[in-house]
Design a protein around this motif. Structure first.
Motif, mmCIF file in Angstrom:
data_model
loop_
_atom_site.group_PDB
_atom_site.id
_atom_site.type_symbol
_atom_site.label_atom_id
_atom_site.label_comp_id
_atom_site.label_asym_id
_atom_site.label_seq_id
_atom_site.Cartn_x
_atom_site.Cartn_y
_atom_site.Cartn_z
ATOM 1 N N PHE A 78 0.825 -1.199 0.000
ATOM 2 C CA PHE A 78 0.000 0.000 0.000
ATOM 3 C C PHE A 78 0.865 1.256 0.000
ATOM 4 O O PHE A 78 0.634 2.184 -0.781
ATOM 5 N N ALA A 79 1.872 1.288 0.845
ATOM 6 C CA ALA A 79 2.788 2.432 0.901
ATOM 7 C C ALA A 79 3.522 2.606 -0.422
ATOM 8 O O ALA A 79 3.700 3.733 -0.902
ATOM 9 N N LEU A 80 3.917 1.509 -1.032
ATOM 10 C CA LEU A 80 4.598 1.548 -2.324
ATOM 11 C C LEU A 80 3.691 2.157 -3.395
ATOM 12 O O LEU A 80 4.096 3.053 -4.131
ATOM 13 N N LEU A 81 2.448 1.681 -3.469
ATOM 14 C CA LEU A 81 1.484 2.205 -4.447
ATOM 15 C C LEU A 81 1.232 3.694 -4.244
ATOM 16 O O LEU A 81 1.194 4.466 -5.196
ATOM 17 N N ALA A 82 1.046 4.081 -3.008
ATOM 18 C CA ALA A 82 0.719 5.474 -2.699
ATOM 19 C C ALA A 82 1.872 6.427 -2.967
ATOM 20 O O ALA A 82 1.650 7.617 -3.191
ATOM 21 N N ASN A 83 3.108 5.912 -2.972
ATOM 22 C CA ASN A 83 4.272 6.792 -3.093
ATOM 23 C C ASN A 83 4.919 6.849 -4.468
ATOM 24 O O ASN A 83 5.920 7.533 -4.648
ATOM 25 N N CYS A 84 4.362 6.151 -5.443
ATOM 26 C CA CYS A 84 4.865 6.298 -6.815
ATOM 27 C C CYS A 84 4.372 7.627 -7.375
ATOM 28 O O CYS A 84 3.515 8.296 -6.777
ATOM 29 N N ASP A 85 4.894 8.035 -8.516
ATOM 30 C CA ASP A 85 4.487 9.310 -9.110
ATOM 31 C C ASP A 85 3.034 9.298 -9.591
ATOM 32 O O ASP A 85 2.338 10.304 -9.509
ATOM 33 N N HIS A 86 2.593 8.160 -10.122
ATOM 34 C CA HIS A 86 1.241 8.013 -10.666
ATOM 35 C C HIS A 86 0.762 6.603 -10.355
ATOM 36 O O HIS A 86 1.540 5.769 -9.881
ATOM 37 N N ILE A 87 -0.524 6.324 -10.680
ATOM 38 C CA ILE A 87 -1.058 5.005 -10.350
ATOM 39 C C ILE A 87 -2.125 4.557 -11.347
ATOM 40 O O ILE A 87 -2.884 5.378 -11.869
ATOM 41 N N ILE A 88 -2.132 3.262 -11.591
ATOM 42 C CA ILE A 88 -3.159 2.590 -12.375
ATOM 43 C C ILE A 88 -3.832 1.612 -11.422
ATOM 44 O O ILE A 88 -3.144 0.812 -10.775
ATOM 45 N N ILE A 89 -5.167 1.692 -11.318
ATOM 46 C CA ILE A 89 -5.868 0.787 -10.405
ATOM 47 C C ILE A 89 -6.862 -0.075 -11.165
ATOM 48 O O ILE A 89 -7.377 0.317 -12.207
ATOM 49 N N SER A 90 -7.117 -1.244 -10.597
ATOM 50 C CA SER A 90 -8.086 -2.145 -11.205
ATOM 51 C C SER A 90 -9.431 -1.973 -10.510
ATOM 52 O O SER A 90 -10.208 -1.097 -10.881
ATOM 53 N N SER A 91 -9.710 -2.727 -9.488
ATOM 54 C CA SER A 91 -11.003 -2.689 -8.805
ATOM 55 C C SER A 91 -10.788 -2.783 -7.300
ATOM 56 O O SER A 91 -9.800 -3.335 -6.847
ATOM 57 N N GLY A 92 -11.735 -2.266 -6.550
ATOM 58 C CA GLY A 92 -11.714 -2.443 -5.107
ATOM 59 C C GLY A 92 -11.152 -1.279 -4.325
ATOM 60 O O GLY A 92 -10.560 -0.344 -4.860
ATOM 61 N N SER A 93 -11.352 -1.369 -3.034
ATOM 62 C CA SER A 93 -11.005 -0.266 -2.142
ATOM 63 C C SER A 93 -9.505 -0.113 -1.891
ATOM 64 O O SER A 93 -9.024 0.997 -1.671
ATOM 65 N N PHE A 94 -8.741 -1.199 -1.922
ATOM 66 C CA PHE A 94 -7.302 -1.123 -1.667
ATOM 67 C C PHE A 94 -6.641 -0.193 -2.685
ATOM 68 O O PHE A 94 -5.921 0.748 -2.319
ATOM 69 N N GLY A 95 -6.890 -0.437 -3.963
ATOM 70 C CA GLY A 95 -6.338 0.413 -5.011
ATOM 71 C C GLY A 95 -6.913 1.816 -4.974
ATOM 72 O O GLY A 95 -6.206 2.798 -5.206
ATOM 73 N N TRP A 96 -8.213 1.924 -4.673
ATOM 74 C CA TRP A 96 -8.862 3.232 -4.616
ATOM 75 C C TRP A 96 -8.176 4.113 -3.572
ATOM 76 O O TRP A 96 -7.841 5.263 -3.842
#
Length: 137
Positions: A78-96
């Protein structure tokens, strides 16, 4: 270099019961198109993939400059995803939530929830996805 997080949720979303209710798994085509959008903007972009099905991701995201998050806890992913420059998400609350914290450009999967489903009828899409986020299928 530009870092783009990619969150791929599959796990429980591929079960027949959740699919019947409107939960949807992002297609490989969506993921590749979203990644290509970033590559067109910056040829030096690299992707960091976190998933509950990393084996699937490794088998399908080949030939792309991708680093896979393996062996980290959910909190570390989660910390890794949140700290990149940008993000691509699929489905669900974790990615949101990771996208909400990320602050960069967010591309989300427009197929979630599936149109016409029970989940769709209980979701205000205009409230769920921010207007500056980019929906793709």
């Amino acid at each position: 270099m530009t870092s783009v997080a990619v969150h791929i949720r599959r796990g429980d979303f591929i079960t027949r019961n959740l699919q019947r209710n409107g939960f949807a798994v992002a297609s490989l085509g969506y993921l590749i198109r979203a990644m290509e959008r970033f590559k067109k903007k910056d040829p030096n972009v690299f992707f960091v993939v976190a998933s509950d099905d990393i084996k699937w991701a490794r088998n399908h995201l080949t030939g792309i400059d991708v680093k896979f998050s393996v062996g980290l806890s959910a909190a570390e992913d989660f910390a890794l995803l949140a700290n990149c420059d940008h993000i691509i998400i699929s489905s669900g609350s974790f990615g949101w939530w990771a996208a909400w914290l990320n602050g960069g450009m967010t591309i989300y999967y427009k197929g979630f929830p599936r149109k016409g489903s029970r989940l769709w009828s209980h979701t205000d899409i205009d409230q769920y996805y921010y207007p500056q986020w980019i929906g793709m299928e």
